[in-house]
Scaffold this motif. Structure first.
Motif, PDB file in Angstrom:
ATOM      1  N   LEU A   1       0.866  -1.176   0.000  1.00 16.41           N
ATOM      2  CA  LEU A   1       0.000   0.000   0.000  1.00 16.41           C
ATOM      3  C   LEU A   1       0.901   1.223   0.000  1.00 16.41           C
ATOM      4  O   LEU A   1       1.663   1.434   0.947  1.00 16.41           O
TER       5      LEU A   1
ATOM      6  N   ALA B   1       1.579   5.239   0.033  1.00 12.46           N
ATOM      7  CA  ALA B   1       1.006   6.538   0.375  1.00 12.46           C
ATOM      8  C   ALA B   1       2.093   7.594   0.280  1.00 12.46           C
ATOM      9  O   ALA B   1       3.261   7.318   0.550  1.00 12.46           O
TER      10      ALA B   1
ATOM     11  N   GLN C   1      -2.803   6.838   9.597  1.00 14.52           N
ATOM     12  CA  GLN C   1      -4.056   6.377  10.176  1.00 14.52           C
ATOM     13  C   GLN C   1      -4.767   5.409   9.232  1.00 14.52           C
ATOM     14  O   GLN C   1      -5.303   4.382   9.645  1.00 14.52           O
ATOM     15  N   LEU C   2      -4.769   5.774   7.959  1.00 12.91           N
ATOM     16  CA  LEU C   2      -5.434   4.923   6.982  1.00 12.91           C
ATOM     17  C   LEU C   2      -4.760   3.558   6.890  1.00 12.91           C
ATOM     18  O   LEU C   2      -5.434   2.516   6.815  1.00 12.91           O
TER      19      LEU C   2
ATOM     20  N   GLN D   1      -5.889   1.534   9.707  1.00 17.87           N
ATOM     21  CA  GLN D   1      -7.261   1.062   9.564  1.00 17.87           C
ATOM     22  C   GLN D   1      -7.376  -0.056   8.537  1.00 17.87           C
ATOM     23  O   GLN D   1      -8.257  -0.895   8.629  1.00 17.87           O
ATOM     24  N   ARG D   2      -6.482  -0.028   7.574  1.00 16.99           N
ATOM     25  CA  ARG D   2      -6.487  -1.117   6.594  1.00 16.99           C
ATOM     26  C   ARG D   2      -5.740  -2.322   7.129  1.00 16.99           C
ATOM     27  O   ARG D   2      -5.567  -3.312   6.438  1.00 16.99           O
ATOM     28  N   ARG D   3      -5.265  -2.184   8.320  1.00 17.83           N
ATOM     29  CA  ARG D   3      -4.598  -3.297   8.992  1.00 17.83           C
ATOM     30  C   ARG D   3      -3.376  -3.804   8.231  1.00 17.83           C
ATOM     31  O   ARG D   3      -3.180  -5.023   8.105  1.00 17.83           O
TER      32      ARG D   3
END
Lengths: 340, 340
Positions: free
Chosen positions: A100, A102, A116-117, A120-122
């Motif tokens: 992922l 970012a 944070q995202l 939350q996406r673990r």
DNA sequence: TTGTATGCGTTATCAA
DNA sequence: TTGATAACGCATACAA
């Protein structure tokens, strides 16, 4: 080979078709041992036939891990970060992890949101090249629940997983080389924001100058953005000094290339009138003219060692958590003996 | 502000603390309207206090969408793709989507594996800059269940979502400019693999040459990798021609920069003895010497328009699915009037 | 060797 | 306005 079905197939569909239970299908597909060879073959065949693709979200939910790594960088068009991304992606992919990505765009609040995202996406773990190294969100995250590895920059006193370059030694190497070429008035282009890498390179610059018994009269530190434009724009300030330096040590190669451009525009010959030395060792340095002398970091190694370190942490392995990599002086055409 | 807890908090934890049901917590946190203002405030406060982070996996599982986009490129260190990645990430982030990045390293089987993985992770949509445009896995995927947008290259006859440059027109623009400078023997460096972009640029080259009534005697097409090294290595073959060309049109800027380096090594002056023109318009072209004349694609626009197109498709909006963007000739120092 | 039941954390449906 | 209850698709524990 079924394509274009609206709803993806589930284990239930395969179970119905093959006449066994969902559980049996699951065991067949995940390669469990306690299953009849025939049923396994039947299930596998049906799954293949129907084009079944397991839903990794569901699997992750029950298993408590996603086999996903997060990577946070400031700017993926910066060659340094581009190489970092490449290495991280390769090591991740080789280990069946997805990436992922970012970007923070050098903005602290975007960095915080991205972290944070990722949480939350673990993401199982996160690699990050932070913007502002002392930002509270960074410190909170690094001490938080999701395993992380910092790359290239770290907060003061941070003892967690880290991979970076020995910036002090690297900077001293650059300055020492310039001193050997006879330079005495040596300027350093640094960053306005600071960050451990900039501070350390600046420290190395000062240390080596001091070791050569050179003081404020021979030193000059200017802040500029870490980009080609930043270096280019700094040329004016460099040249307006009453006692002009004969060499510049830039924070990174982009700045250095910018210096090269700006100096050419100003009609200053490199290296005969001004020597320029960069930092990073990106490919760009080889193709500009004159080719850039630089202190090369092991960029690819920062990426793959950092990723491997993160994977080791996830696997519960112990080992060295702080990796400071050496640098290498690469002499090319942008440096020469001191003018005058 | 709780940090370091082993198990992430769930709705149940918040529910227990606040004394309401899980459902109510969910509604409070997702901003539903049918909820008492007081309870909502209480829940929100508790969640904030405890540092609750929703598990997006679970949400995705039940909602059937992940707010995740996949992006597949061949190599993220290539400036063209780096810019593409940047744009895609920006647009995605701005729309609260995360980005799963995969790279194929120019290898078809890695591309196929990556697409499968993106499918299994249930990316809502995928953007891809394919390697081999006629590969069966690509065609299957493009016709498959997960919405996708192709960037820069597309299979023959493909009618699906696409954003790219009008390569034929762009190439003709380059050749026409060289013709105007008086060049007649113009070589073209292309790719060995083909792909629609290479084919189209090659077509444009031939069309424009033919339109100028120039035939095989004035034409020369050589294949080389799309990298600096590829261009550099091609110089030898270029110079060994009995009737040496006076200008080269490269497949892309990297090749062109490689040509510049190789020509310098060979002692051929650019542009007085040989003109070089690139394709893409990456920043690198501005900093090499001589600065590179090139046909610039709207790289950032390919990225953000492609992403927006994908998001529109996901939102069920209709509209133009095929976007062919114009190019722009940027004249710099690597081209000049024909030698001799 | 196989099937049943349960749970992962969330949202959606419905009744209260 | 709220709370049970049932999904989502999968893996795991345990029973058969």
């Amino acid at each position: 080979m079924a394509v274009g079905q609206a709803q993806p197939l589930t284990l239930r569909d395969i179970a119905r078709v093959t006449g066994v239970s969902v559980n049996t299908v699951s065991r067949a597909l995940t390669g469990k041992s306690d299953i009849n060879a025939d049923t396994k073959a039947r299930v596998l065949h049906a799954a293949e036939q129907l084009g079944y693709r397991p839903n990794l979200l569901a699997r992750s939910l029950v298993q408590g891990r996603t086999r996903t790594l997060g990577l946070l960088v400031t700017d993926c068009t910066h060659p340094f970060y581009a190489m970092l991304i490449r290495e991280v992606e390769h090591v991740a992919a080789r280990n069946n992890y997805s990436l992922l990505l970012a970007t923070s765009n050098e903005r602290s609040e975007r960095e915080a949101a991205a972290l944070q995202l990722l949480t939350q996406r673990r993401a199982d773990g996160v690699l990050l090249a932070p913007v502002q190294v002392e930002a509270p969100h960074l410190l909170a995250f690094a001490n938080g629940a999701v395993p992380s590895v910092l790359l290239t920059r770290r907060p003061q006193g941070y003892k967690g997983p880290f991979v970076g370059t020995d910036n002090v030694v690297a900077a001293r190497k650059a300055i020492r080389y310039l001193l050997e070429l006879g330079h005495r008035r040596i300027a350093h282009l640094t960053l306005a924001e600071g960050g451990s890498s900039a501070t350390e390179r600046s420290d190395g610059y000062r240390q080596e100058m001091r070791a050569a018994r050179l003081g404020a009269a021979n030193m000059l530190e200017l802040a500029a953005p870490q980009s080609i434009g930043g270096g280019r724009a700094a040329v004016g300030r460099l040249l307006e000094q009453r006692t002009r330096p004969t060499a510049v040590f830039a924070y990174n190669d982009l700045q250095a290339v910018g210096l090269l451009l700006g100096l050419r525009e100003a009609g200053i010959a490199v290296p005969s009138e001004m020597s320029v030395i960069g930092f990073d060792g990106i490919d760009l340095g080889e193709v500009v003219y004159p080719p850039l002398t630089t202190v090369a970091q092991q960029i690819d190694r920062i990426g793959n060692l950092g990723t491997q370190l993160l994977l080791d942490i996830l696997a519960g392995k112990s080992g060295r958590r702080t990796n400071i990599l050496p640098s290498e002086l690469i002499v090319r055409g942008s440096t020469g003996v001191a003018a005058r």
